[in-house]
Design a protein around this motif. Sequence first.
Motif, PDB file in Angstrom:
ATOM      1  N   SER A 196     -37.666 -39.620 -49.637  1.00  0.00           N
ATOM      2  CA  SER A 196     -36.310 -39.242 -49.507  1.00  0.00           C
ATOM      3  C   SER A 196     -35.482 -40.010 -49.990  1.00  0.00           C
ATOM      4  CB  SER A 196     -36.280 -38.920 -47.692  1.00  0.00           C
ATOM      5  OG  SER A 196     -36.322 -40.043 -47.384  1.00  0.00           O
ATOM      6  N   PHE A 197     -34.256 -39.771 -50.273  1.00  0.00           N
ATOM      7  CA  PHE A 197     -33.211 -40.634 -50.719  1.00  0.00           C
ATOM      8  C   PHE A 197     -32.163 -40.397 -50.268  1.00  0.00           C
ATOM      9  CE2 PHE A 197     -33.749 -37.175 -53.867  1.00  0.00           C
ATOM     10  CZ  PHE A 197     -32.284 -36.522 -53.827  1.00  0.00           C
ATOM     11  N   VAL A 198     -30.986 -41.341 -50.499  1.00  0.00           N
ATOM     12  CA  VAL A 198     -29.455 -40.921 -50.506  1.00  0.00           C
ATOM     13  C   VAL A 198     -29.005 -41.599 -51.689  1.00  0.00           C
ATOM     14  CG1 VAL A 198     -27.304 -41.657 -49.113  1.00  0.00           C
ATOM     15  CG2 VAL A 198     -29.505 -41.158 -47.961  1.00  0.00           C
ATOM     16  N   VAL A 199     -28.114 -40.577 -52.091  1.00  0.00           N
ATOM     17  CA  VAL A 199     -27.406 -41.382 -53.402  1.00  0.00           C
ATOM     18  C   VAL A 199     -25.853 -41.335 -53.256  1.00  0.00           C
ATOM     19  CG1 VAL A 199     -26.747 -40.586 -55.795  1.00  0.00           C
ATOM     20  CG2 VAL A 199     -29.095 -40.306 -55.147  1.00  0.00           C
ATOM     21  N   ALA A 250     -12.609 -42.721 -55.515  1.00  0.00           N
ATOM     22  CA  ALA A 250     -13.341 -41.349 -55.585  1.00  0.00           C
ATOM     23  C   ALA A 250     -14.614 -41.386 -54.983  1.00  0.00           C
ATOM     24  CB  ALA A 250     -13.285 -40.381 -56.846  1.00  0.00           C
ATOM     25  N   TYR A 251     -15.304 -40.636 -54.175  1.00  0.00           N
ATOM     26  CA  TYR A 251     -16.758 -40.724 -53.515  1.00  0.00           C
ATOM     27  C   TYR A 251     -17.261 -39.488 -53.496  1.00  0.00           C
ATOM     28  CZ  TYR A 251     -20.000 -41.819 -49.988  1.00  0.00           C
ATOM     29  OH  TYR A 251     -21.119 -42.018 -49.093  1.00  0.00           O
ATOM     30  N   ALA A 252     -18.722 -39.646 -53.525  1.00  0.00           N
ATOM     31  CA  ALA A 252     -19.679 -38.393 -53.188  1.00  0.00           C
ATOM     32  C   ALA A 252     -21.029 -38.933 -52.699  1.00  0.00           C
ATOM     33  CB  ALA A 252     -19.741 -37.634 -54.733  1.00  0.00           C
ATOM     34  N   ARG A 253     -21.664 -38.237 -52.082  1.00  0.00           N
ATOM     35  CA  ARG A 253     -22.966 -38.405 -51.616  1.00  0.00           C
ATOM     36  C   ARG A 253     -23.958 -37.481 -51.519  1.00  0.00           C
ATOM     37  NH1 ARG A 253     -24.813 -41.820 -46.172  1.00  0.00           N
ATOM     38  NH2 ARG A 253     -26.538 -40.373 -45.411  1.00  0.00           N
ATOM     39  N   ILE A 254     -25.021 -37.591 -51.867  1.00  0.00           N
ATOM     40  CA  ILE A 254     -26.055 -36.474 -51.663  1.00  0.00           C
ATOM     41  C   ILE A 254     -27.188 -36.968 -50.796  1.00  0.00           C
ATOM     42  CG2 ILE A 254     -27.911 -35.135 -53.085  1.00  0.00           C
ATOM     43  CD1 ILE A 254     -25.850 -34.721 -55.361  1.00  0.00           C
ATOM     44  N   ASP A 255     -27.628 -36.211 -49.773  1.00  0.00           N
ATOM     45  CA  ASP A 255     -28.988 -36.751 -49.063  1.00  0.00           C
ATOM     46  C   ASP A 255     -30.234 -35.709 -49.590  1.00  0.00           C
ATOM     47  OD1 ASP A 255     -27.531 -38.329 -47.764  1.00  0.00           O
ATOM     48  OD2 ASP A 255     -27.167 -37.110 -45.910  1.00  0.00           O
ATOM     49  N   GLY A 256     -31.193 -36.488 -50.268  1.00  0.00           N
ATOM     50  CA  GLY A 256     -32.623 -35.686 -50.616  1.00  0.00           C
ATOM     51  C   GLY A 256     -33.571 -36.218 -50.123  1.00  0.00           C
TER      52      GLY A 256
END
Length: 272
Positions: free
Chosen positions: A250-253, A266-272
Amino acid sequence: MNSRDPSIMKPGSVDASMPDVQGSIDHRSQPIQRVGVRGLRYPMMWQSGGIAVPSVAVWNLFVALPAEQKGTHMSRFVALLESRARDMSLEALVPLHHEMLGLLQADTGRIELAFPLFITKTAPVSGVQSLLDYDLSLSVDGGPQAPLVTLKIVVPVTSLCPCSKTISDYGAHNQRSHITVELRMQTGQTVDVKALIERLEQQASSELYGLLKRVDEKHVTERAYDNPKFVEDLVRDVAAAVRGVEGVESFVVEGENFESIHNHSAYARIDG
């Protein structure tokens, strides 16, 4: 630190009758989830992808302490690094964790280390070489069976705003950005850190270099202009790239653009 810890004293250097206070019984019925050493700075050679890179890591090492034991033997953590940490790699962390548990006679424990990784980069046109630093942090947590291994990398890149490029008669605002990727590795799996960094850099408007000549500056500026990305584009492309890495459970970007026309990011996040 316990200077009387028998585990690191030379034979015959202390009287065997000296009391082991840390190993005595405690009657307060309070187990401790983490006890150990924190902020221990130590030199090492980081091994990855067939190369060895010198660095200095900051280590945190902890074990769980049962309610009936008064204390842990702090010097054993340092002795462990003295014997094992000079040459370090992602593959070596789980054996190091296992050895720590045995040395401290603990059921569970956690190892954390953070360090700058310096990679030699070659400028795209002139070919001049220079070092660029990346922040790495790793951890191993749990018991001796299948401990949890995580790897976190911060990769600095350039991003150029698609909106600014579209609406402006000339130019477009761009900024330095950070790609932060935290990977949870499958049991027994590892990853080539240098190759992973290169893969992440390819998702940005442009990668960074420590040293550029004018021909290189022209190249990277035009590359960024031809490859504009919002922070949303950045994290989506990085997430797609990370999904293709073997051994990742699994990952967090995260993406953060340090905006050149605002006093905020400016910020963004994806959990996968």
